[in-house]
Design an enzyme around this catalytic site. Structure first.
Site: not given
Ligand code: HH2
Length: 286
Positions: A228, A263
């Site tokens: 992040k 995660r």
């Molecule tokens: N972070 C992201 C997405 N979903 N869900 C939970 N519970 N906690 C988190 O910290 C979280 C989440 C963002 O990360 P990522 O899925 O890699 O990216 P994107 O939202 O751009 O797909």
């Protein structure tokens, strides 16, 4: 006092969380996710990646098809569902570990649950879609409720808190109460403070420094720091792919604070770090 073990019922049997930290592997079926967008658009590549994360030790596979990165416009629900429908039934047939669906849309979760998904992962804590509490009640599925100030399109514009940890704690208590009103028991809930979702660098650091305070809510915790932007700010690494070492430092930190679920994008690296840390702890010595 030994750390509690939480048992969340899923159709694949109970998901046991605690006392050791475990890893949730991220599977993004998106063209635009902030760190791995476009890599798993092909359903076969997506399934192969999920199986590889399971083999590397993931306790849960978290599947998302609508990016929530800051400033993102939501994809239409039909497109989100199209991406998931191509992959979720295959994952349900081939994975042994539970599958969570990273969506805030009730209809998307309802359909994915029908197709074999086990848990909801809702970045809005069942707040953005008014139908979500009823769908959770009807499916009986466990849910990860994440805290977010505002919504993805605008959340990083000017996040503000007087006491970020206290305010997130109060929002969690409110979310648990609200869901209880729909017949969703807190026994099925995992809480996540939402690193990077309506938070400045200082807010994110305060959450991680004081993460243990959230144990007082009596529910298992999930935290997502993987690649992040706060790591990019600390390390001067503009590219998410260059933040894996920083991610590992948070992995070990969060384990030492008893966070049950982490995660991450790189499951193998996180599992290695957790294994070494466990062996260094007296409690983990065999
Ligand atoms: N972070 C992201 C997405 N979903 N869900 C939970 N519970 N906690 C988190 O910290 C979280 C989440 C963002 O990360 P990522 O899925 O890699 O990216 P994107 O939202 O751009 O797909």
């Amino acid at each position: 006092m030994s750390a509690p073990v939480f048992r969340l019922p899923t159709r694949r049997g109970p998901l046991e969380l605690g006392p050791e930290s475990q890893v949730a592997g991220i599977l993004n079926l998106t063209p635009d996710s902030f760190s791995d967008g476009g890599r798993h658009l092909d359903p076969e590549a997506a399934v192969a990646h999920a199986l590889a994360m399971e083999a590397a030790g993931a306790a849960l596979i978290d599947v998302g098809a609508c990016s929530t990165r800051p400033g993102a416009e939501a994809v239409p629900p039909a497109e989100e569902l199209r991406r998931l429908e191509a992959v979720v039934p295959v994952l349900a047939a081939r994975l042994r570990v539970p599958i969570s669906i990273d969506t805030w849309r009730a209809e998307v979760f309802r359909r994915c649950h029908e197709l074999g998904a086990d848990l909801l992962n809702d970045v809005s804590a069942a707040r953005l879609d008014p139908e979500m509490p009823a769908v959770l009640a009807a499916t009986g599925a466990p849910a990860i409720l994440m805290h977010m100030q505002g919504e993805p399109r605008t959340m990083q514009v000017a996040p503000r808190y007087d006491d970020v940890v206290a305010e997130i704690g109060a929002a969690f208590a409110q979310a648990l109460d609200r869901l209880a009103g729909f017949g969703v028991s807190c026994d099925r809930i995992v809480l996540d403070p939402g690193i990077g979702f309506g938070k400045t660098l200082e807010h994110n650091l305060a959450i991680l420094r004081r993460i243990e305070e959230f144990h007082a809510l009596g529910r298992p915790l999930m935290v997502g720091t993987s690649r992040k932007s706060f790591l990019g700010q600390l390390l001067d690494r503009p590219h998410p792919a260059d933040r894996d070492h920083g991610t590992l430092a948070t992995t070990v930190w969060l384990r030492s604070r008893g966070v049950q679920l982490l995660r991450v994008h790189d499951v193998r690296a996180a599992v290695d770090a957790l294994t070494v840390a466990r062996h260094l702890d007296n409690e983990g010595r065999s």
